[in-house]
Every structure is written in structure tokens, then in C-alpha cells.
Design a protein around this motif. Structure first.
Motif, PDB file in Angstrom:
ATOM      1  N   GLY A 177      67.153  50.661 -22.384  1.00  0.00           N
ATOM      2  CA  GLY A 177      67.376  51.928 -23.056  1.00  0.00           C
ATOM      3  C   GLY A 177      66.221  52.289 -23.963  1.00  0.00           C
ATOM      4  N   SER A 178      66.056  53.584 -24.198  1.00  0.00           N
ATOM      5  CA  SER A 178      64.890  54.047 -24.960  1.00  0.00           C
ATOM      6  C   SER A 178      65.018  53.810 -26.453  1.00  0.00           C
ATOM      7  CB  SER A 178      64.659  55.534 -24.692  1.00  0.00           C
ATOM      8  OG  SER A 178      65.770  56.306 -25.104  1.00  0.00           O
ATOM      9  N   ARG A 179      66.248  53.737 -26.969  1.00  0.00           N
ATOM     10  CA  ARG A 179      66.416  53.536 -28.410  1.00  0.00           C
ATOM     11  C   ARG A 179      65.840  52.194 -28.834  1.00  0.00           C
ATOM     12  NH1 ARG A 179      70.074  50.770 -31.489  1.00  0.00           N
ATOM     13  NH2 ARG A 179      70.344  51.522 -33.638  1.00  0.00           N
ATOM     14  N   ARG A 180      66.254  51.139 -28.176  1.00  0.00           N
ATOM     15  CA  ARG A 180      65.764  49.803 -28.540  1.00  0.00           C
ATOM     16  C   ARG A 180      64.256  49.705 -28.369  1.00  0.00           C
ATOM     17  NH1 ARG A 180      70.092  45.142 -26.760  1.00  0.00           N
ATOM     18  NH2 ARG A 180      71.930  46.088 -27.711  1.00  0.00           N
ATOM     19  N   ALA A 181      63.740  50.268 -27.274  1.00  0.00           N
ATOM     20  CA  ALA A 181      62.296  50.206 -27.032  1.00  0.00           C
ATOM     21  C   ALA A 181      61.528  50.968 -28.104  1.00  0.00           C
ATOM     22  CB  ALA A 181      61.983  50.754 -25.645  1.00  0.00           C
ATOM     23  N   THR A 182      62.028  52.146 -28.480  1.00  0.00           N
ATOM     24  CA  THR A 182      61.355  52.939 -29.513  1.00  0.00           C
ATOM     25  C   THR A 182      61.314  52.200 -30.833  1.00  0.00           C
ATOM     26  OG1 THR A 182      62.052  55.017 -28.472  1.00  0.00           O
ATOM     27  CG2 THR A 182      61.360  55.125 -30.775  1.00  0.00           C
ATOM     28  N   LEU A 183      62.446  51.640 -31.240  1.00  0.00           N
ATOM     29  CA  LEU A 183      62.516  50.959 -32.532  1.00  0.00           C
ATOM     30  C   LEU A 183      61.662  49.697 -32.538  1.00  0.00           C
ATOM     31  CD1 LEU A 183      66.331  51.373 -33.299  1.00  0.00           C
ATOM     32  CD2 LEU A 183      64.405  52.754 -34.134  1.00  0.00           C
ATOM     33  N   ALA A 184      61.642  48.960 -31.419  1.00  0.00           N
ATOM     34  CA  ALA A 184      60.810  47.754 -31.350  1.00  0.00           C
ATOM     35  C   ALA A 184      59.331  48.100 -31.486  1.00  0.00           C
ATOM     36  CB  ALA A 184      61.069  47.020 -30.033  1.00  0.00           C
ATOM     37  N   MET A 185      58.881  49.134 -30.775  1.00  0.00           N
ATOM     38  CA  MET A 185      57.474  49.512 -30.847  1.00  0.00           C
ATOM     39  C   MET A 185      57.140  50.133 -32.200  1.00  0.00           C
ATOM     40  SD  MET A 185      56.635  48.224 -28.105  1.00  0.00           S
ATOM     41  CE  MET A 185      54.887  48.566 -28.265  1.00  0.00           C
ATOM     42  N   HIS A 186      58.089  50.831 -32.795  1.00  0.00           N
ATOM     43  CA  HIS A 186      57.916  51.380 -34.146  1.00  0.00           C
ATOM     44  C   HIS A 186      57.648  50.240 -35.127  1.00  0.00           C
ATOM     45  CE1 HIS A 186      59.458  54.468 -37.286  1.00  0.00           C
ATOM     46  NE2 HIS A 186      58.932  53.455 -37.944  1.00  0.00           N
ATOM     47  N   ALA A 187      58.435  49.164 -35.035  1.00  0.00           N
ATOM     48  CA  ALA A 187      58.250  48.034 -35.947  1.00  0.00           C
ATOM     49  C   ALA A 187      56.914  47.341 -35.701  1.00  0.00           C
ATOM     50  CB  ALA A 187      59.403  47.043 -35.770  1.00  0.00           C
ATOM     51  N   ILE A 188      56.556  47.123 -34.436  1.00  0.00           N
ATOM     52  CA  ILE A 188      55.279  46.479 -34.117  1.00  0.00           C
ATOM     53  C   ILE A 188      54.113  47.343 -34.596  1.00  0.00           C
ATOM     54  CG2 ILE A 188      53.793  45.700 -32.228  1.00  0.00           C
ATOM     55  CD1 ILE A 188      56.359  44.966 -30.711  1.00  0.00           C
ATOM     56  N   LEU A 189      54.240  48.665 -34.450  1.00  0.00           N
ATOM     57  CA  LEU A 189      53.196  49.573 -34.929  1.00  0.00           C
ATOM     58  C   LEU A 189      52.994  49.413 -36.430  1.00  0.00           C
ATOM     59  CD1 LEU A 189      51.234  51.911 -34.423  1.00  0.00           C
ATOM     60  CD2 LEU A 189      53.161  53.489 -34.677  1.00  0.00           C
ATOM     61  N   ALA A 190      54.092  49.357 -37.177  1.00  0.00           N
ATOM     62  CA  ALA A 190      53.987  49.190 -38.628  1.00  0.00           C
ATOM     63  C   ALA A 190      53.298  47.877 -38.989  1.00  0.00           C
ATOM     64  CB  ALA A 190      55.377  49.258 -39.256  1.00  0.00           C
ATOM     65  N   LEU A 191      53.630  46.815 -38.265  1.00  0.00           N
ATOM     66  CA  LEU A 191      53.051  45.507 -38.571  1.00  0.00           C
ATOM     67  C   LEU A 191      51.608  45.378 -38.097  1.00  0.00           C
ATOM     68  CD1 LEU A 191      56.135  43.291 -37.666  1.00  0.00           C
ATOM     69  CD2 LEU A 191      55.371  43.993 -39.947  1.00  0.00           C
ATOM     70  N   SER A 192      51.190  46.218 -37.155  1.00  0.00           N
ATOM     71  CA  SER A 192      49.809  46.139 -36.651  1.00  0.00           C
ATOM     72  C   SER A 192      48.801  46.753 -37.625  1.00  0.00           C
ATOM     73  CB  SER A 192      49.702  46.839 -35.294  1.00  0.00           C
ATOM     74  OG  SER A 192      49.774  48.250 -35.424  1.00  0.00           O
ATOM     75  N   LEU A 193      49.250  47.655 -38.491  1.00  0.00           N
ATOM     76  CA  LEU A 193      48.309  48.367 -39.362  1.00  0.00           C
ATOM     77  C   LEU A 193      47.568  47.437 -40.327  1.00  0.00           C
ATOM     78  CD1 LEU A 193      50.323  51.624 -40.153  1.00  0.00           C
ATOM     79  CD2 LEU A 193      48.528  51.285 -38.461  1.00  0.00           C
ATOM     80  N   PRO A 194      48.255  46.543 -41.052  1.00  0.00           N
ATOM     81  CA  PRO A 194      47.496  45.657 -41.952  1.00  0.00           C
ATOM     82  C   PRO A 194      46.465  44.798 -41.221  1.00  0.00           C
ATOM     83  CG  PRO A 194      49.839  45.599 -42.482  1.00  0.00           C
ATOM     84  CD  PRO A 194      49.704  46.337 -41.184  1.00  0.00           C
ATOM     85  N   LEU A 195      46.737  44.437 -39.964  1.00  0.00           N
ATOM     86  CA  LEU A 195      45.786  43.614 -39.217  1.00  0.00           C
ATOM     87  C   LEU A 195      44.456  44.342 -39.034  1.00  0.00           C
ATOM     88  CD1 LEU A 195      48.130  42.173 -36.436  1.00  0.00           C
ATOM     89  CD2 LEU A 195      47.458  41.104 -38.599  1.00  0.00           C
ATOM     90  N   LEU A 196      44.498  45.665 -38.911  1.00  0.00           N
ATOM     91  CA  LEU A 196      43.267  46.430 -38.705  1.00  0.00           C
ATOM     92  C   LEU A 196      42.343  46.349 -39.908  1.00  0.00           C
ATOM     93  CD1 LEU A 196      44.781  49.610 -37.025  1.00  0.00           C
ATOM     94  CD2 LEU A 196      43.232  47.991 -35.933  1.00  0.00           C
ATOM     95  N   VAL A 197      42.910  46.305 -41.100  1.00  0.00           N
ATOM     96  CA  VAL A 197      42.067  46.304 -42.310  1.00  0.00           C
ATOM     97  C   VAL A 197      41.851  44.905 -42.865  1.00  0.00           C
ATOM     98  CG1 VAL A 197      42.532  48.669 -43.019  1.00  0.00           C
ATOM     99  CG2 VAL A 197      44.135  46.877 -43.667  1.00  0.00           C
ATOM    100  N   LEU A 198      42.566  43.912 -42.330  1.00  0.00           N
ATOM    101  CA  LEU A 198      42.401  42.536 -42.805  1.00  0.00           C
ATOM    102  C   LEU A 198      41.638  41.654 -41.820  1.00  0.00           C
ATOM    103  CD1 LEU A 198      45.973  41.918 -44.287  1.00  0.00           C
ATOM    104  CD2 LEU A 198      43.860  42.345 -45.549  1.00  0.00           C
ATOM    105  N   ALA A 199      41.385  42.168 -40.608  1.00  0.00           N
ATOM    106  CA  ALA A 199      40.668  41.376 -39.595  1.00  0.00           C
ATOM    107  C   ALA A 199      39.312  40.940 -40.133  1.00  0.00           C
ATOM    108  CB  ALA A 199      40.500  42.191 -38.317  1.00  0.00           C
TER     109      ALA A 199
END
Length: 403
Positions: free
Chosen positions: A81-103
Motif C-alpha cells: 500500500g502507498s501509505r506505508r511506503a510514503t511514510l517509510a520514505m518520508h522518515a528515511i528522507l528526514a534521516l538522510s539530511l544530516p548525513l549530507l552535512v556531516l559526511a
């Protein structure tokens, strides 16, 4: 969408139920992240000591991550279903942002930007699939307004990102944006339509009352719809990446004026995305798409033949009208192809379509170096002619046919 349903006046609550607000919020959040990434790019380049060529490879890695993730999320959406997929990718997107500036170095940064692109692209597929599920339950179209919220999110992110960097620093900026995204997960997730029970159900019988289309025929139809999206996104990618350079190199704009083309394009596109659902309800998807393509052809002719800066900026504004509803109509149609699950159809169309933004701009730069930007923008009008030819394939954007 019946004539009676369209003729009835709707209250605000009827027109904007919680499921529609939730998926609109997902689009807003996704656009907001991309808008905030824009002012971080020069700092990302400076911190890692990247040349322009190496930065181009990093941006290409973002595109590769997105294109790889799109079909994978299409399959996940079809299963869970699209709800679970959207929320999972939303969370991963949020967690990916600090990695961009801390790499700490280039290899880690490359992995971070791959994850960033994958989460952006994967969320794009899932939230478009959810918008199709919501749209199927509504008497009126909603897809164009969802994309309008994405444009608004991008504008807000780009407009505030620089000030947040000055106030909080690059790391603080992305930590703040990440915290906002995680906070938004709860209200979006609580209200978003749960379509898991429908995830394994393909679109119903086609308009002639026949059974579901054969998988091969359905995939060919989605291929054509994806090419429609591609042909609409190639001029969009050219505008994003090359409009400012065109104004400066061939029309004599200064630095302050060079951004006006994209600003006019973006503002008008956002406006007409919010108007697009009503236009499609009145005219139908195919007719709306054809009128949009004709408007975009005219706009590209204005841009390519512009004798001065003012006319070129006007042309880019008109281009925003023409391109605003092509991708939303194509994605709605892809989610309603008989014989295919919505997530699969949308993932195919988005993967094909977004390659127009991710890949075409590099080819445009090569052509512009040899023929000039005016010739390139005139030549791009041929893409819109292709949309006119393929437009009948998007009839399904008006919703699954009823018996």
C-alpha cells in the motif's frame, strides 16, 4: 466523476477531507526538502573541495539514486500500500539530511547523496500512488493541486533555506529541517488514506467494458504515458538548469535579472497547478493535455524567438502555464491503466518522466554550445508535438471507468 457530482457545490470539508490534506502535506514536505537543498549545494561543494565537474557527478548520483528507487517503491507500494511506503520514505528522507552535512569525505558524501536521491524519488512514487487512491474516491480531480503543493513547498524551502543557514549554520539548518519532517510524520500518517487492501487490485475494466488489459498491452500504455511525462519534463529541466544562463549569455541579463525566468516559470506553474484540477474536471484529461501542449509550444516559440529580455521572461511564464498539468495528468493516467496495479504504473511513468529532468539537461548543454540556446528552446517544442500524438493514452486520468 459524474456530471451530477461535478455540479453539486461542495463545502470546504467535502472538498478537502483529511485524506486529501494528508497526501497534500506529503507533497508539500517533499518539495520543502528539495527547496532547502538548493542553498546547501554551494556549501556542500566548498566543504568537500569539489570541482564543478565533480559536483556534477554528485548531482548525477542523486538522480541515479532516485531512478533506482522508483521501480523498487512501485513494487513495495503494490504489495504493502502507498501509505506505508510514503511514510517509510518520508522518515528515511528526514534521516538522510544530516548525513549530507556531516559526511567527512567524498565517498561518504556520495553514499549520502545516493540515499537522499533514493528517498526523494521513492517518496515521489509512493505519494503519487496515494494521490491516485484518494482521487479515485473523489468526485473531482486532485492530482494537479497535489503537485501545486509540491511547488509551494519548494518555493518556501528555497526562500527560507538561506536565512536558516545564516542563522543556524549548515548543520543546524538540516537538523532543523529534519526535525520538522519527523514532526510532520504523525499528522500526515494519522490522516493518510490506507489503501493496503487495494494494493493488490489493478484498475478495473477499460472504457469499452472489456476485461483488464493484458499485462504487455498495459505496460505499453504506461510506456506511452511515461513518454508524455518525459516530453513535458525535458523543457522543465531545461528551464531549471539553463534559463538563467540563456538570459545572461544571449540576452544580456545581469546577475539580478537572470533568475527572473525561473521565478516567473515557477510562480505561474504553481498557480495553474492549483487551477488544473478544475480545468481537467470541465474539459477532460485528454483535451486539457492537448491545450497544455499547444500553450507550451507557443511559449517555447516565444522563448526561442525573443528579441529581448522582457519577452523571454514572458515566454517562460507562459511555459509555466503549458507544463503545469502535463505531469499530474500523466501520473493520474498511469495509476489507472487497466491490468496494472497503481504503484507499478506510476513507478514506470515517474522513472521515465523524471529522467527528463535528470538526464536531458546535460545533453541540452552540449547542444546549446554548438547551436545556441535559442535554437535549443525552439527545438524543444518538438517534445510537445509528441505529447499531442500520445495524448489519447491519458484518458484514464479522468478516473477508472464505471460500469
Amino acid at each position: 466523476m459524474t456530471a451530477d457530482a461535478l455540479s453539486r457545490p461542495a463545502s470546504w470539508r467535502d472538498a478537502w477531507p483529511r485524506e486529501r490534506l494528508a497526501v497534500s502535506g506529503a507533497f508539500l514536505a517533499n518539495g520543502f526538502v528539495l527547496g532547502n537543498w538548493t542553498p546547501q549545494i554551494p556549501l556542500f561543494q566548498q566543504r568537500l573541495g569539489l570541482s564543478e565537474a565533480h559536483l556534477g557527478l554528485m548531482i548525477l548520483a542523486f538522480g541515479i539514486g532516485a531512478v533506482v528507487a522508483m521501480p523498487l517503491l512501485g513494487a513495495a507500494t503494490a504489495r504493502f500500500g502507498s501509505r506505508r511506503a510514503t511514510l517509510a520514505m518520508h522518515a528515511i528522507l528526514a534521516l538522510s539530511l544530516p548525513l549530507l552535512v556531516l559526511a567527512p569525505n567524498v565517498p561518504v558524501a556520495a553514499l549520502a547523496i545516493l540515499l537522499f536521491g533514493a528517498s526523494m524519488g521513492g517518496m515521489d512514487v509512493a505519494m503519487n500512488a496515494n494521490a491516485v487512491s484518494v482521487e479515485r474516491q473523489r468526485p473531482r480531480a486532485i492530482m494537479s493541486s497535489c503537485h501545486g503543493f509540491w511547488s509551494v513547498g519548494g518555493f518556501i524551502g528555497a526562500a527560507t533555506g538561506g536565512f536558516l543557514i545564516v542563522s543556524l549554520g549548515p548543520v543546524g539548518h538540516f537538523l532543523f529541517v529534519s526535525a520538522l519532517l519527523l514532526a510532520a510524520l504523525w499528522p500526515i500518517g494519522r490522516a493518510m488514506l490506507e489503501d493496503r487492501d487495494l494494493a493488490g487490485v489493478s484498475a478495473p475494466a477499460n472504457a469499452e467494458g472489456e476485461g483488464p488489459a493484458a499485462p504487455s498491452a498495459a505496460r505499453l500504455a504506461v510506456l506511452g504515458i511515461g513518454i508524455c511525462a518525459l516530453f513535458g519534463m525535458v523543457p522543465e529541466g531545461a528551464t531549471i538548469d539553463w534559463s538563467a544562463i540563456y538570459l545572461r549569455s544571449e540576452l544580456g541579463a545581469d546577475v539580478a535579472m537572470s533568475g527572473f525566468a525561473f521565478a516567473a516559470f515557477s510562480a505561474v506553474m504553481a498557480l495553474f497547478r492549483f487551477l488544473g484540477d478544475g480545468i481537467r474536471d470541465r474539459l477532460g484529461a485528454v483535451r486539457t493535455l492537448r491545450l497544455s501542449a499547444v500553450a507550451a509550444i507557443g511559449a517555447l516559440l516565444v522563448v526561442g524567438l525573443a528579441p529581448n529580455l522582457g519577452v523571454a521572461i514572458l515566454g517562460f511564464a507562459l511555459l509555466g502555464i503549458g507544463l503545469s498539468n502535463i505531469a499530474p495528468i500523466a501520473f493520474s493516467a498511469a495509476g489507472n491503466v487497466p491490468g496494472l496495479k497503481p504503484g507499478v504504473g506510476i513507478s514506470m511513468a515517474t522513472t521515465i518522466g523524471y529522467s527528463g529532468i535528470l538526464i536531458a539537461p546535460s545533453a541540452i548543454g552540449y547542444l546549446a554550445e554548438h547551436f545556441g540556446f535559442q535554437a535549443v528552446f525552439l527545438g524543444l517544442s518538438l517534445c510537445l508535438v509528441g505529447i499531442l500524438v500520445l495524448s489519447p493514452l491519458t484518458r484514464g486520468a479522468d478516473g477508472p471507468p464505471t460500469s
